[in-house]
Design a protein around this motif. Structure first.
Motif, PDB file in Angstrom:
ATOM      1  N   GLU A 113       0.818  -1.211   0.000  1.00 32.75           N
ATOM      2  CA  GLU A 113       0.000   0.000   0.000  1.00 32.75           C
ATOM      3  C   GLU A 113       0.856   1.268   0.000  1.00 32.75           C
ATOM      4  O   GLU A 113       0.428   2.321  -0.459  1.00 32.75           O
ATOM      5  CB  GLU A 113      -0.919   0.021   1.229  1.00 32.75           C
ATOM      6  CG  GLU A 113      -1.963  -1.083   1.269  1.00 32.75           C
ATOM      7  CD  GLU A 113      -1.380  -2.405   1.708  1.00 32.75           C
ATOM      8  OE1 GLU A 113      -0.264  -2.401   2.266  1.00 32.75           O
ATOM      9  OE2 GLU A 113      -2.023  -3.445   1.475  1.00 32.75           O
ATOM     10  N   ARG A 114       2.076   1.180   0.540  1.00 25.31           N
ATOM     11  CA  ARG A 114       2.938   2.362   0.667  1.00 25.31           C
ATOM     12  C   ARG A 114       4.263   2.066  -0.045  1.00 25.31           C
ATOM     13  O   ARG A 114       5.243   1.653   0.570  1.00 25.31           O
ATOM     14  CB  ARG A 114       3.167   2.692   2.148  1.00 25.31           C
ATOM     15  CG  ARG A 114       3.834   4.043   2.373  1.00 25.31           C
ATOM     16  CD  ARG A 114       4.168   4.204   3.839  1.00 25.31           C
ATOM     17  NE  ARG A 114       2.994   4.323   4.679  1.00 25.31           N
ATOM     18  CZ  ARG A 114       2.460   5.473   5.058  1.00 25.31           C
ATOM     19  NH1 ARG A 114       3.007   6.602   4.707  1.00 25.31           N
ATOM     20  NH2 ARG A 114       1.394   5.501   5.828  1.00 25.31           N
ATOM     21  N   ARG A 115       4.281   2.269  -1.353  1.00 24.94           N
ATOM     22  CA  ARG A 115       5.487   1.983  -2.143  1.00 24.94           C
ATOM     23  C   ARG A 115       6.500   3.105  -1.973  1.00 24.94           C
ATOM     24  O   ARG A 115       6.148   4.261  -1.731  1.00 24.94           O
ATOM     25  CB  ARG A 115       5.116   1.817  -3.615  1.00 24.94           C
ATOM     26  CG  ARG A 115       4.173   0.648  -3.868  1.00 24.94           C
ATOM     27  CD  ARG A 115       3.747   0.608  -5.319  1.00 24.94           C
ATOM     28  NE  ARG A 115       4.891   0.470  -6.209  1.00 24.94           N
ATOM     29  CZ  ARG A 115       4.828   0.580  -7.530  1.00 24.94           C
ATOM     30  NH1 ARG A 115       3.656   0.836  -8.100  1.00 24.94           N
ATOM     31  NH2 ARG A 115       5.900   0.441  -8.270  1.00 24.94           N
ATOM     32  N   LEU A 116       7.780   2.753  -2.122  1.00 21.64           N
ATOM     33  CA  LEU A 116       8.858   3.719  -1.956  1.00 21.64           C
ATOM     34  C   LEU A 116       9.550   4.002  -3.285  1.00 21.64           C
ATOM     35  O   LEU A 116       9.703   3.118  -4.127  1.00 21.64           O
ATOM     36  CB  LEU A 116       9.907   3.198  -0.961  1.00 21.64           C
ATOM     37  CG  LEU A 116       9.447   2.921   0.468  1.00 21.64           C
ATOM     38  CD1 LEU A 116      10.638   2.487   1.319  1.00 21.64           C
ATOM     39  CD2 LEU A 116       8.806   4.157   1.077  1.00 21.64           C
ATOM     40  N   VAL A 117       9.943   5.261  -3.451  1.00 26.05           N
ATOM     41  CA  VAL A 117      10.770   5.664  -4.591  1.00 26.05           C
ATOM     42  C   VAL A 117      12.177   5.903  -4.051  1.00 26.05           C
ATOM     43  O   VAL A 117      12.353   6.659  -3.080  1.00 26.05           O
ATOM     44  CB  VAL A 117      10.223   6.943  -5.252  1.00 26.05           C
ATOM     45  CG1 VAL A 117      11.134   7.378  -6.399  1.00 26.05           C
ATOM     46  CG2 VAL A 117       8.803   6.710  -5.760  1.00 26.05           C
ATOM     47  N   ALA A 118      13.175   5.256  -4.638  1.00 24.35           N
ATOM     48  CA  ALA A 118      14.543   5.323  -4.116  1.00 24.35           C
ATOM     49  C   ALA A 118      15.331   6.450  -4.763  1.00 24.35           C
ATOM     50  O   ALA A 118      15.170   6.755  -5.949  1.00 24.35           O
ATOM     51  CB  ALA A 118      15.262   3.994  -4.353  1.00 24.35           C
ATOM     52  N   GLY A 119      16.179   7.086  -3.942  1.00 20.17           N
ATOM     53  CA  GLY A 119      17.145   8.070  -4.410  1.00 20.17           C
ATOM     54  C   GLY A 119      18.524   7.666  -3.918  1.00 20.17           C
ATOM     55  O   GLY A 119      18.705   6.536  -3.463  1.00 20.17           O
ATOM     56  N   PRO A 120      19.513   8.546  -3.963  1.00 16.82           N
ATOM     57  CA  PRO A 120      20.848   8.225  -3.455  1.00 16.82           C
ATOM     58  C   PRO A 120      20.841   8.110  -1.925  1.00 16.82           C
ATOM     59  O   PRO A 120      20.974   9.098  -1.215  1.00 16.82           O
ATOM     60  CB  PRO A 120      21.712   9.399  -3.937  1.00 16.82           C
ATOM     61  CG  PRO A 120      20.747  10.522  -4.125  1.00 16.82           C
ATOM     62  CD  PRO A 120      19.465   9.898  -4.545  1.00 16.82           C
ATOM     63  N   GLU A 121      20.619   6.893  -1.430  1.00 14.87           N
ATOM     64  CA  GLU A 121      20.577   6.583   0.001  1.00 14.87           C
ATOM     65  C   GLU A 121      19.396   7.245   0.720  1.00 14.87           C
ATOM     66  O   GLU A 121      19.438   7.459   1.931  1.00 14.87           O
ATOM     67  CB  GLU A 121      21.891   6.953   0.699  1.00 14.87           C
ATOM     68  CG  GLU A 121      23.074   6.119   0.230  1.00 14.87           C
ATOM     69  CD  GLU A 121      24.304   6.324   1.107  1.00 14.87           C
ATOM     70  OE1 GLU A 121      24.381   7.359   1.795  1.00 14.87           O
ATOM     71  OE2 GLU A 121      25.159   5.444   1.111  1.00 14.87           O
ATOM     72  N   VAL A 122      18.344   7.588  -0.019  1.00 16.80           N
ATOM     73  CA  VAL A 122      17.116   8.116   0.590  1.00 16.80           C
ATOM     74  C   VAL A 122      15.928   7.472  -0.119  1.00 16.80           C
ATOM     75  O   VAL A 122      16.051   6.961  -1.229  1.00 16.80           O
ATOM     76  CB  VAL A 122      17.015   9.656   0.478  1.00 16.80           C
ATOM     77  CG1 VAL A 122      18.091  10.330   1.289  1.00 16.80           C
ATOM     78  CG2 VAL A 122      17.061  10.111  -0.976  1.00 16.80           C
ATOM     79  N   TRP A 123      14.773   7.498   0.573  1.00 13.81           N
ATOM     80  CA  TRP A 123      13.547   6.965   0.008  1.00 13.81           C
ATOM     81  C   TRP A 123      12.409   7.930   0.302  1.00 13.81           C
ATOM     82  O   TRP A 123      12.465   8.687   1.283  1.00 13.81           O
ATOM     83  CB  TRP A 123      13.209   5.604   0.620  1.00 13.81           C
ATOM     84  CG  TRP A 123      14.121   4.494   0.218  1.00 13.81           C
ATOM     85  CD1 TRP A 123      13.911   3.533  -0.729  1.00 13.81           C
ATOM     86  CD2 TRP A 123      15.413   4.206   0.773  1.00 13.81           C
ATOM     87  NE1 TRP A 123      14.985   2.674  -0.806  1.00 13.81           N
ATOM     88  CE2 TRP A 123      15.926   3.062   0.102  1.00 13.81           C
ATOM     89  CE3 TRP A 123      16.204   4.798   1.759  1.00 13.81           C
ATOM     90  CZ2 TRP A 123      17.161   2.516   0.395  1.00 13.81           C
ATOM     91  CZ3 TRP A 123      17.444   4.250   2.047  1.00 13.81           C
ATOM     92  CH2 TRP A 123      17.912   3.122   1.369  1.00 13.81           C
ATOM     93  N   ILE A 124      11.380   7.905  -0.529  1.00 15.32           N
ATOM     94  CA  ILE A 124      10.168   8.679  -0.259  1.00 15.32           C
ATOM     95  C   ILE A 124       8.979   7.803  -0.620  1.00 15.32           C
ATOM     96  O   ILE A 124       8.983   7.128  -1.663  1.00 15.32           O
ATOM     97  CB  ILE A 124      10.148  10.017  -1.029  1.00 15.32           C
ATOM     98  CG1 ILE A 124       8.897  10.819  -0.643  1.00 15.32           C
ATOM     99  CG2 ILE A 124      10.210   9.799  -2.534  1.00 15.32           C
ATOM    100  CD1 ILE A 124       8.914  12.261  -1.145  1.00 15.32           C
ATOM    101  N   CYS A 125       7.966   7.770   0.272  1.00 19.33           N
ATOM    102  CA  CYS A 125       6.819   6.903   0.047  1.00 19.33           C
ATOM    103  C   CYS A 125       5.751   7.618  -0.783  1.00 19.33           C
ATOM    104  O   CYS A 125       5.790   8.839  -0.971  1.00 19.33           O
ATOM    105  CB  CYS A 125       6.234   6.434   1.382  1.00 19.33           C
ATOM    106  SG  CYS A 125       5.401   7.737   2.322  1.00 19.33           S
ATOM    107  N   SER A 126       4.779   6.846  -1.234  1.00 13.89           N
ATOM    108  CA  SER A 126       3.729   7.399  -2.097  1.00 13.89           C
ATOM    109  C   SER A 126       2.904   8.462  -1.376  1.00 13.89           C
ATOM    110  O   SER A 126       2.491   9.448  -1.975  1.00 13.89           O
ATOM    111  CB  SER A 126       2.821   6.266  -2.580  1.00 13.89           C
ATOM    112  OG  SER A 126       2.337   5.498  -1.484  1.00 13.89           O
ATOM    113  N   ASP A 127       2.669   8.265  -0.064  1.00 10.86           N
ATOM    114  CA  ASP A 127       1.890   9.260   0.678  1.00 10.86           C
ATOM    115  C   ASP A 127       2.619  10.593   0.757  1.00 10.86           C
ATOM    116  O   ASP A 127       2.009  11.663   0.625  1.00 10.86           O
ATOM    117  CB  ASP A 127       1.590   8.756   2.093  1.00 10.86           C
ATOM    118  CG  ASP A 127       0.487   7.712   2.113  1.00 10.86           C
ATOM    119  OD1 ASP A 127      -0.047   7.416   1.032  1.00 10.86           O
ATOM    120  OD2 ASP A 127       0.165   7.193   3.198  1.00 10.86           O
TER     121      ASP A 127
END
Length: 300
Positions: free
Chosen positions: A269-283
């Motif tokens: 339900e809460r997918r993550l988008v990856a960056g350089p050693e960071v993540w951000i969720c869909s919410d």
């Protein structure tokens, strides 16, 4: 050892924290700053008393140094020392006294509303009981009456009846408590006991875009950025971002990826988008979209 802060330094810290330029805003800020110092002082004494006991010293000796009787020292610190010892040995988090009082108040508030479960909006009410979170919410105008009135308007509460039995925490509230413990774990050195207090819980429920507590705060016009700013000095910056390998992990077991903004783990339900050693969720992505659609002057 750092010197004790001077009166001038405390007032300067309060000015930096105050939300307005008037004397009342400064008064609110100095109350919050000094209250936070008192809470950390109590926890520090608890931990050192534990170390003294572990070194083999008697309650009589400890009482002499504290300026109280043996019986008074043991009555005040014995349970705390044992709780800290057990939690440290097992690697578990300890709930601070301010947090324990807040959780008890949250359950009472849910019972008053005739509910069998306490949600995150009740956690918000409980956080007004004591501690840094209470001072932060009060400083931002989120009073008990306003939170209760808004919660009853936003959510479907039964009317004219009392709840059956002692309420328990909802799944959302339990998840918030677990996230607060995770936050405390990530930001506590390995050599120190993990203590969860009201700032961690307020940070978690305020920054979760989908929580009932966040809906209440939004309705009251409380800016989450202000909460994060006021709590910043009470929550140490992590040595590693959320989602990287936990410093308390053993062996090669991989820890779940977590959103670098709200701390929630990845799920269907809460997918993550990856960056350089960071993540951000869909919410959080959705929340960013809402913020960016506002005029620039409204975000200032």
């Amino acid at each position: 050892m750092s010197p004790e802060p001077t009166v001038e330094q405390l007032i300067a810290a309060a000015r930096a924290r105050a939300t307005g330029d008037n004397e009342l805003a400064l008064l609110d800020a100095i109350i919050a700053v000094t209250r936070g110092l008192a809470e950390h002082t109590d926890e520090a004494v608890d931990q050192v008393v534990r170390q003294v006991r572990a070194a083999g010293h008697s309650w009589t000796v400890i009482g002499e140094h504290l300026g109280v009787s043996r019986q008074a020292a043991r009555q005040k610190y014995a349970d705390r020392v044992e709780r800290i010892r057990q939690a440290t040995a097992s690697g578990q988090a300890i709930r601070g006294r301010d947090l324990e009082g807040s959780l008890s108040s949250a359950l009472t508030a849910a019972g008053t509303d005739g509910l069998s479960q306490a949600g995150t909006e009740h956690l918000l009410l409980g956080l007004l009981t004591d501690g840094v979170a209470a001072a932060t919410l009060e400083q931002l105008g989120a009073t008990r009456d306003k939170i209760r009135e808004t919660s009853r308007r936003l959510f479907d509460y039964p009317t004219g009846q009392a709840g059956a039995g002692q309420p328990v925490f909802s799944d959302e509230a339990e998840a918030a408590l677990a996230a607060a413990e995770q936050l405390a774990t990530e930001r506590t050195p390995d050599c120190a006991p993990i203590v969860v207090n009201t700032p961690q819980l307020l940070a978690v429920i305020a920054t979760n875009p989908g929580s009932r507590a966040r809906r209440v705060l939004n309705d009251l016009g409380v800016d989450v950025a202000d909460i994060k700013r006021l709590l910043h000095c009470y929550i140490n910056l992590p040595r590693t971002p959320f989602g990287r390998r936990s410093r308390r992990a053993h062996g090669s077991k991989k820890q779940p990826d977590r959103c670098s903004f709200c701390g929630h783990p990845s799920s269907e339900e809460r997918r993550l988008v990856a960056g350089p050693e960071v993540w951000i969720c869909s919410d959080c992505v959705a929340l960013c979209g809402e913020i960016l659609t506002q005029p620039a002057d409204a975000q200032a």
